[in-house]
Enzyme design. Structure first.
Site, PDB file in Angstrom:
ATOM      1  N   SER A   1      25.635  18.042  54.940  1.00 57.19           N
ATOM      2  CA  SER A   1      26.924  18.618  54.532  1.00 57.19           C
ATOM      3  C   SER A   1      28.110  17.685  54.718  1.00 57.19           C
ATOM      4  O   SER A   1      29.198  17.965  54.219  1.00 57.19           O
ATOM      5  CB  SER A   1      27.184  19.913  55.295  1.00 57.19           C
ATOM      6  OG  SER A   1      26.274  20.898  54.888  1.00 57.19           O
TER       7      SER A   1
ATOM      8  N   LYS B   1      29.874  16.741  51.688  1.00 54.29           N
ATOM      9  CA  LYS B   1      30.850  17.630  51.044  1.00 54.29           C
ATOM     10  C   LYS B   1      32.281  17.095  51.167  1.00 54.29           C
ATOM     11  O   LYS B   1      33.133  17.426  50.348  1.00 54.29           O
ATOM     12  CB  LYS B   1      30.746  19.035  51.649  1.00 54.29           C
ATOM     13  CG  LYS B   1      29.390  19.695  51.382  1.00 54.29           C
ATOM     14  CD  LYS B   1      29.223  20.995  52.163  1.00 54.29           C
ATOM     15  CE  LYS B   1      27.825  21.582  51.923  1.00 54.29           C
ATOM     16  NZ  LYS B   1      27.578  22.767  52.784  1.00 54.29           N
TER      17      LYS B   1
ATOM     18  N   TYR C   1      31.364  25.564  59.479  1.00 52.46           N
ATOM     19  CA  TYR C   1      30.896  26.917  59.204  1.00 52.46           C
ATOM     20  C   TYR C   1      31.625  27.918  60.086  1.00 52.46           C
ATOM     21  O   TYR C   1      32.826  27.837  60.259  1.00 52.46           O
ATOM     22  CB  TYR C   1      29.371  27.012  59.389  1.00 52.46           C
ATOM     23  CG  TYR C   1      28.653  26.068  58.465  1.00 52.46           C
ATOM     24  CD1 TYR C   1      28.532  26.365  57.096  1.00 52.46           C
ATOM     25  CD2 TYR C   1      28.129  24.876  58.936  1.00 52.46           C
ATOM     26  CE1 TYR C   1      27.877  25.494  56.240  1.00 52.46           C
ATOM     27  CE2 TYR C   1      27.474  24.008  58.082  1.00 52.46           C
ATOM     28  CZ  TYR C   1      27.359  24.320  56.727  1.00 52.46           C
ATOM     29  OH  TYR C   1      26.726  23.468  55.891  1.00 52.46           O
TER      30      TYR C   1
ATOM     31  N   TYR D   1      23.220  18.756  43.822  1.00 61.42           N
ATOM     32  CA  TYR D   1      23.815  19.053  45.128  1.00 61.42           C
ATOM     33  C   TYR D   1      22.904  18.575  46.260  1.00 61.42           C
ATOM     34  O   TYR D   1      23.350  17.924  47.209  1.00 61.42           O
ATOM     35  CB  TYR D   1      24.076  20.563  45.209  1.00 61.42           C
ATOM     36  CG  TYR D   1      24.327  21.108  46.581  1.00 61.42           C
ATOM     37  CD1 TYR D   1      25.531  20.889  47.228  1.00 61.42           C
ATOM     38  CD2 TYR D   1      23.356  21.860  47.231  1.00 61.42           C
ATOM     39  CE1 TYR D   1      25.764  21.399  48.498  1.00 61.42           C
ATOM     40  CE2 TYR D   1      23.580  22.372  48.499  1.00 61.42           C
ATOM     41  CZ  TYR D   1      24.778  22.143  49.127  1.00 61.42           C
ATOM     42  OH  TYR D   1      24.995  22.652  50.382  1.00 61.42           O
TER      43      TYR D   1
ATOM     44  N   VAL E   1      23.735  19.422  58.940  1.00 59.86           N
ATOM     45  CA  VAL E   1      22.580  19.989  59.613  1.00 59.86           C
ATOM     46  C   VAL E   1      21.584  18.895  60.027  1.00 59.86           C
ATOM     47  O   VAL E   1      20.674  19.134  60.830  1.00 59.86           O
ATOM     48  CB  VAL E   1      21.933  21.067  58.711  1.00 59.86           C
ATOM     49  CG1 VAL E   1      21.099  20.430  57.618  1.00 59.86           C
ATOM     50  CG2 VAL E   1      21.091  22.031  59.518  1.00 59.86           C
TER      51      VAL E   1
END
Lengths: 307, 307, 307, 307
Positions: B63, B66, B243, B191, B261
């Site tokens: 992530s 991102k 998150y 993705y 992660v």
């Protein structure tokens, strides 16, 4: 930096925004305020205070009071407090009740209503009664604002109770999970009382100094909380200080802050100053429309965003 | 400040935490990593890089990618992007789908899966195809990390597709609201590909410099985005980067950051440096347990929290 | 009782309702139907069929097909089926996704889309392929309707796929919980195919006889399911047959029934008859507005409500 | 049919189930009941009553009282009532609060707590006070049960108030939407009072006759409500009578019915009889485990399911 000049410039630039947004009208005492008012104050560590607009006009601080009660509860309970209230943003308001239910009556943070009510509950228990808790809250605020004239507007406090049903619902739901110790109605009254405090932007900007200075008032040298606690209150203000527009506020203003439905916003520039703005017309998320813009202009002009 | 000494001290202090937390095990390629690894790197504006531990070991950035796709999308779409993805924290994960439904297919921010998928969708449209979009993402990351050797781990990318059903559910739900333009399966593959990039902490800390320096790489002087965009990406990292533990991270670390992660976390100290940590065992919220602690120690030791 | 007279009277009484409600318009093939049509048929155990209106006009049965696939799945899997789909009403539609998530991918009942997709998945697995499953469904419906001319409208089936994203979202979400065995796209295509069957009210009222007669066709004497299974399908039709208006339908009509977005409704009077109505304009809950009224008039005039 | 023999057989068949399930233990007065008790009564239109087990033992009827208050409110308010309470099943309990919030304070049906509280609110307003409303409810129940000895167990009613927080949360939430007219605490007390009525299975089976006979007591010939109202109360009992196990109850028993957490269940066989069972150990959904089984055996043995 010439803060007075910057504030003067801001006052000119926000003029076109008058008329936008809407004053909170759920109780008459708030609905009656003049929407065409603006005030902004900045207080530095040496006590110099720069202001523009109606900076002596007192208004209902409403949810800004949650910063003060959070501070007091953290001071006396320490990390134990986090067993009863979290420090995560709460997502959109539509799920406030289901989130509270899903998370077993533990509110997400001290700045949503449920969280602030838990905080007030801990203070009622700590100070052994609603009167004493309110007295301690008032003493603390007078101390950090260095102003003994601060009082509660009883008309506002009383009329809030006519619209208390949602807060009573939240309180009873938390009580069903064992996270409220005091009587629900008495507790919600106490909560409304500290929300009904009246202050002006001079007092409010002054009151933020302990958060800008590691928990110690830079003028009186009084130590209220630890450096770590001050840093963490700032972090919670940044991530949770503006309901479901907290991300937006961080995005546009870039400062720890807390807004109230009465039209006030406080903000902290770490190691530098306390800030307060007031203008009662609110945007769609319930935060002062002109106040938010004024703070954005301030960080843009001064380059003092934390990011 | 002696950053090397600080990193050395941190490496000693985190030793007792080995064995806590758990490595992500939903795909074999991630489950197979050695949990007993730690790395941390700090890169300053002048290019000096201090590291400790396995700072040359490459791992799946997941992530963290991102941040890079958000940057690229913001660069090309500007504020138009916010019509398709918000910038508010998302609350707890249990309601990810209902929130997306309630909010008409507009994800809350670019860092939750749904938001990152929308971002990737905009890049596939902008670059006219999945291959070209991936190429552009890779070029950008190689540029900001100043390292041409960065590649995608195809094994990870491919095996993610075996567990893609929830992401396909999110994507199809958004497509039903008209917020996805490209083919759902192709999009989710793209993705997963950019999530499967492999980097080490030296590269990652280097790659954060443009965000610490108002959008401009302080070493190469390349201007990637505007000052305002950089400030705002930092704000979104602070409020949404971890998150449902974003509030906690702000609270404990007090820096804009983004976790993956795979066990990596990047962080930004505005006007000063980029930081990256790696340790694959995750805490209950899915963020590197030791990595989070190491960053908290770093801000405590240096006093460099933004608050 | 003079059923023909009763049907004739109903046709007169529903005339003022023409013009109310709206035809389903999410696909062109459904949007193009004439809203000013009404048909109603009643078939008794001895095979006598009374009709009024356009009872030979075929229309898209849509969700009515879920009664037939539920029957087939129950016949072959028995009570094992209830490990994968429940039999409780589903509450309001806004929470369809969160409910599915909260309940770990087990849909509430066979008549909501998610449940019908699981049912179709079991049939694809049982019959080893989508073509064979569709063939078996078609054979079964031709048998219970005693009409070999029943076919699928390919135009409807195909155009549904252009609006399949929400169903693909549900399917992928269930797949992420391990409750779907077949390929999501192939499965949703199969589901749309059986929803695109074309029948008229004569066929449909005939097709309900096995449910009115303990699982046995009273005319051909073919035993399709057990008495207990038939009784239980009726119970699920009563509590779950009309999406979020199931309570209302039970309240106003008082019969087990199932509606389709194409404008058809089937109903069962236990031990007595099968009924079907057709009129394409839908009420706010997506059920035939005139069809619901006609059924209410029928139970009022005949006193044949089950309550 | 030899109903006495059927009841005797049922009593033997349910013996192995003793020891399963658990008695409600949220208040001492309910927790103290003997779980090893079973009673069942059937009352026919001619007044003949067949019983087995402890059919004279009185127990707390709890939510069964909601059938009676719904009847009274419908009698006096007619269809106006449906502006304040719906008639749809409510889905699973986890979303009771969010559903109420999403649906603007209008509860889904008269048998969930929120709905029953609204019903009690209408009765308090209609009868001008809590005492008078309770008196009218008691008069009505004594009339339909034809027994003047029925009274409220004050100990149960009082101890419920110690656990009233969730009901107070629901009530205040509805009050925030303007759907409650009376004082929240007084209202919840009144609600608990009518739930604390004590009856035995003979009385309860007798009390269902007006619902089995179109609103008219077949013995005394007193007309309580219209035929249409009786039919509709039966429909609501079938679709909503057992919380989130209503579908299951319809599926297994196939009769309109209403359960109470005290261990009682009433059921109606239209045009034939009233039934009541009692056994205090509850299944996971909060309905009498043995009572449900006994009713399932009764419909299987008699073939008297409505389906």
């Amino acid at each position: 930096m010439d803060y007075q000049q910057i504030l003067n410039d801001i006052e000119i630039e926000i003029q076109p925004l008058f008329g936008k947004g809407a004053v909170a009208d759920y109780i008459p005492a708030l609905a009656a305020v003049d929407p065409h008012v603006f005030a902004m104050s900045v207080t530095l560590f040496d006590g110099r205070c720069y202001s523009v607009g109606a900076s002596e006009k007192r208004f209902s601080i409403q949810s800004i009071s949650k910063v003060f009660t959070f501070t007091l509860a953290l001071k006396y309970l320490g990390a134990e407090l986090y067993k009863r209230v979290g420090r995560e943003p709460s997502g959109n308001p539509f799920n406030s009740l289901v989130q509270l239910e899903y998370e077993q009556g533990i509110p997400r943070n001290p700045f949503i209503n449920a969280g602030a009510i838990v905080i007030t509950d801990t203070l009622m228990s700590h100070y052994k009664g609603d009167e004493k808790a309110l007295g301690a809250i008032l003493d603390f605020i007078r101390s950090i604002a260095d102003d003994e004239s601060i009082v509660i507007d009883d008309v506002v406090a009383t009329s809030e109770m006519d619209h208390a049903f949602r807060n009573l619902a939240l309180t009873n739901l938390m009580k069903s999970f064992g996270n409220i110790d005091n009587d629900a109605i008495r507790l919600v009254e106490t909560y409304f009382n500290h929300c009904a405090l009246e202050m002006n932007t001079q007092m409010l900007s002054r009151s933020m100094l302990y958060l800008a200075n590691h928990g110690v008032d830079p003028i009186t040298k009084k130590a209220y909380i630890t450096k770590s606690q001050a840093k963490r209150i700032n972090a919670v203000m940044l991530t949770c200080g503006h309901y479901d527009a907290s991300g937006d506020f961080a995005f546009q203003v870039g400062l720890p802050g807390k807004s109230g439905v009465g039209g006030g916003i406080v903000a902290v520039i770490p190691q530098k100053m306390g800030i307060a703005v007031y203008s009662p017309a609110l945007n769609a998320q319930g935060n002062s429309l002109i106040g938010t813009k004024a703070l954005e202009l301030f960080t843009t002009k001064t380059g003092l965003s934390i990011f």
